[in-house]
Design an enzyme around this catalytic site. Structure first.
Site, mmCIF file in Angstrom:
data_model
loop_
_atom_site.group_PDB
_atom_site.id
_atom_site.type_symbol
_atom_site.label_atom_id
_atom_site.label_comp_id
_atom_site.label_asym_id
_atom_site.label_seq_id
_atom_site.Cartn_x
_atom_site.Cartn_y
_atom_site.Cartn_z
ATOM 1 C CG ASP A 31 -1.731 -1.283 1.317
ATOM 2 O OD1 ASP A 31 -2.323 -1.682 0.310
ATOM 3 O OD2 ASP A 31 -1.715 -1.904 2.400
ATOM 4 N N GLY B 92 1.645 3.008 -2.584
ATOM 5 C CA GLY B 92 1.258 3.945 -3.653
ATOM 6 C C GLY B 92 1.873 3.549 -4.988
ATOM 7 C CE LYS B 93 2.662 -2.495 -4.825
ATOM 8 N NZ LYS B 93 2.512 -2.337 -3.392
ATOM 9 N N GLY C 41 -4.692 -4.350 -4.447
ATOM 10 C CA GLY C 41 -5.737 -3.413 -4.854
ATOM 11 C C GLY C 41 -5.248 -1.994 -4.803
ATOM 12 C CG HIS C 42 -3.376 0.204 -7.474
ATOM 13 N ND1 HIS C 42 -2.537 -0.845 -7.744
ATOM 14 C CD2 HIS C 42 -3.664 0.776 -8.648
ATOM 15 C CE1 HIS C 42 -2.337 -0.889 -9.041
ATOM 16 N NE2 HIS C 42 -3.000 0.080 -9.622
ATOM 17 C CD GLN D 48 0.266 -8.964 -2.805
ATOM 18 O OE1 GLN D 48 0.933 -9.672 -3.527
ATOM 19 N NE2 GLN D 48 -0.971 -8.683 -3.072
ATOM 20 C CB THR E 290 1.441 -12.236 0.310
ATOM 21 O OG1 THR E 290 0.396 -12.797 -0.487
ATOM 22 C CG2 THR E 290 2.618 -11.816 -0.559
ATOM 23 C CB VAL F 82 3.272 16.683 -2.288
ATOM 24 C CG1 VAL F 82 4.722 16.657 -1.846
ATOM 25 C CG2 VAL F 82 3.143 17.251 -3.706
HETATM 26 P P1 IMP Z 1 -2.812 -12.926 1.630
HETATM 27 O O1 IMP Z 1 -1.934 -12.353 0.566
HETATM 28 O O2 IMP Z 1 -4.270 -12.651 1.402
HETATM 29 O O3 IMP Z 1 -2.537 -14.371 1.893
HETATM 30 O O4 IMP Z 1 -2.476 -12.158 3.009
HETATM 31 C C1 IMP Z 1 -1.201 -12.311 3.651
HETATM 32 C C2 IMP Z 1 -0.732 -10.999 4.262
HETATM 33 O O5 IMP Z 1 -0.425 -10.082 3.225
HETATM 34 C C3 IMP Z 1 -1.788 -10.306 5.132
HETATM 35 O O6 IMP Z 1 -1.127 -9.632 6.186
HETATM 36 C C4 IMP Z 1 -2.406 -9.294 4.190
HETATM 37 O O7 IMP Z 1 -2.964 -8.203 4.878
HETATM 38 C C5 IMP Z 1 -1.174 -8.875 3.389
HETATM 39 N N1 IMP Z 1 -1.498 -8.371 2.064
HETATM 40 C C6 IMP Z 1 -1.889 -9.063 0.977
HETATM 41 N N2 IMP Z 1 -2.089 -8.257 -0.069
HETATM 42 C C7 IMP Z 1 -1.795 -7.016 0.343
HETATM 43 C C8 IMP Z 1 -1.761 -5.725 -0.302
HETATM 44 O O8 IMP Z 1 -2.033 -5.584 -1.500
HETATM 45 N N3 IMP Z 1 -1.384 -4.676 0.489
HETATM 46 C C9 IMP Z 1 -1.047 -4.827 1.797
HETATM 47 N N4 IMP Z 1 -1.044 -5.995 2.425
HETATM 48 C C10 IMP Z 1 -1.414 -7.082 1.712
#
Ligand code: IMP
Length: 431
Positions: free
Chosen positions: A13, A15-16, A40-41, A225, A240, A415
């Protein structure tokens, strides 16, 4: 022309999406190499907000080919929903614009069910996953039981593969309530229908990318991620299930190591994390709340509030050893505008010793006490600043300290959420 890779330098998260969106139009190909719809973004333009989960960010550009690489795990239901949402907003997602590797693994309904079951209930091992079946899908891949898109070239074969797996899963996990809502007939009927709709997009991406490289086409590799969630190098097991740092590119996109010439590490000016797991610089009081509110730190995919804390240079230096980023993009600097002082973690105190290495062992990471360097805040709104020179001295000092500790130039500073709210300091690194 250089091929560029973009990856997260923290726990996601960062900001990619904003950076990839700015860059995407310059590339012939945008390639996702790992993860799934756990990512997700949102991208905002022309007054509309678009949420991306699996679709690569080049989808908005008519001449860009978007590849979902073999290293991605694809939920066909979620991807179809995402495609429909895009098309409803006037973004065509044709087979020419979206291509899916035939070696990519398919997330089937039982993967999500197992993921959610493991995460629910007291006494269960909770990672704080997104509950999307990502971990189980990668498990099935590694245990050589996964179903890939190439299995669906022959739908009878696909049905047999799913039936075989379903039967085995039923024997082990038969008691799960959610599984009873998904008898084999429903899994087969709905999965076959969804996968059939995606098949026009399915290609052998190894050849497509090899030919594109020979033709000198430009490629942007888009990570999901981030490095500290990488299954090998992150805070295992709170990670993940894929290689979410740049090391995942070759295996997840099917290109040789030399295919990437430049890389951009995306890093917030502070740190956030969703889900469970160690976070040495987490702030539990007022400042954490301020960062969460000012930064709108709630998950795009699950809406969960994000944990917030100071920027951790020990972790970031470790991340730089793995990725060797050509440049860092520091995002959301404006979120810290109101703070009277800002801190950078420059070491950890553990068992009476000061360390500057990011430990592998979780129990050590859980015990470390961050050692901070404190800087005066700039206490000026940065939203309107467009040139690096025009940043307040306090903000420049803060960024200079990051650069010197990490040994990597800060080439971009964000910014604000809009495209224009971006300061290109080393513009050459972004062309
Ligand atoms: P999973 O990828 O759903 O198996 O989750 C494993 C860990 O990665 C958890 O802590 C999720 O919150 C984190 N996670 C998975 N995808 C994202 C993402 O796009 N942004 C931030 N954290 C993520």
């Amino acid at each position: 022309m250089k091929n560029v890779a973009v990856a997260g330098a923290q726990w996601g998260d960062e900001g990619k999406g904003k950076v990839v969106d700015i860059l995407a139009e310059k590339f012939d190909y945008v390639i996702r190499y790992q993860g799934g719809h756990n990512a997700g973004h949102s991208v905002v333009f022309g007054g509309k907000r678009y949420a991306l989960h699996v679709l690569p960010s080049g989808i908005f550009h008519a001449d860009t080919v978007n590849i979902v690489g073999n290293g991605v795990v694809v939920d066909p239901f979620a991807l179809l929903k995402e495609i429909e949402g895009m098309e409803a907003k006037g973004v065509p997602v044709t087979p020419a614009r979206l291509k899916i590797s035939d070696r990519a693994h398919i997330i089937l309904p039982y993967h999500g069910i197992i993921d959610r079951w493991r995460e629910s209930g007291s006494g269960k091992r909770q990672i704080g996953t997104t509950g999307r079946g990502i971990g189980p899908a990668y498990e099935w891949k590694a245990s050589r039981r996964g179903v890939r898109f190439c299995d669906a070239y022959d739908m009878n074969h696909f049905r047999q593969r799913v039936e075989f797996e379903y039967t085995a899963i039923r024997e082990i996990y038969g008691a799960m309530d959610e599984l009873t809502e998904w008898p084999l007939s429903r899994v087969l009927e709905e999965s076959c229908a969804a996968v059939t709709r995606l098949m026009p997009h399915v290609i052998d991406s190894v050849y497509e990318l090899a030919e594109a490289r020979t033709a000198g086409k430009r490629m942007l590799f888009e990570g999901a991620q981030a490095t500290l969630l990488d299954v090998d190098f992150g805070t295992y097991p709170y990670v993940t299930s894929s290689n979410s740092c740049l090391l995942g590119i070759t295996a997840g996109a099917g290109v040789p190591p030399g295919a990437v010439q430049r890389s951009i590490g995306i890093c917030k000016a502070y740190t956030t994390r969703v889900g469970k797991g160690p976070f040495p610089t987490e702030l539990h009081g007022d400042i954490g709340t301020k960062l969460r509110d000012a930064g709108h730190e709630y998950g795009t995919t699950t809406g969960r509030p994000r944990r917030c804390g100071w920027l951790d240079l020990v972790a970031l230096k470790y991340v730089q050893h793995l990725n060797d980023f050509s440049t860092l993009a520091i995002m959301k600097l404006d979120v810290m505008d109101s703070l009277p002082e800002v801190k950078l973690c420059v070491g950890y105190q553990v068992d009476g010793e000061m360390i500057t290495r990011f430990p592998a062992a979780l129990d050590v990471l859980d015990r470390v006490e961050p050692v901070y360097k404190t800087f005066p805040g700039w206490q000026t709104p940065l939203h309107e600043v467009r040139r690096y020179d025009a940043l307040p001295t306090e903000a420049k000092n803060y960024l200079a300290a990051v650069e010197s500790f990490i040994g990597c130039p800060v080439g971009l500073v964000s910014v604000g959420p809009d495209r224009e709210q971006t300061i290109f300091r080393h513009a050459d690194l972004f062309t």
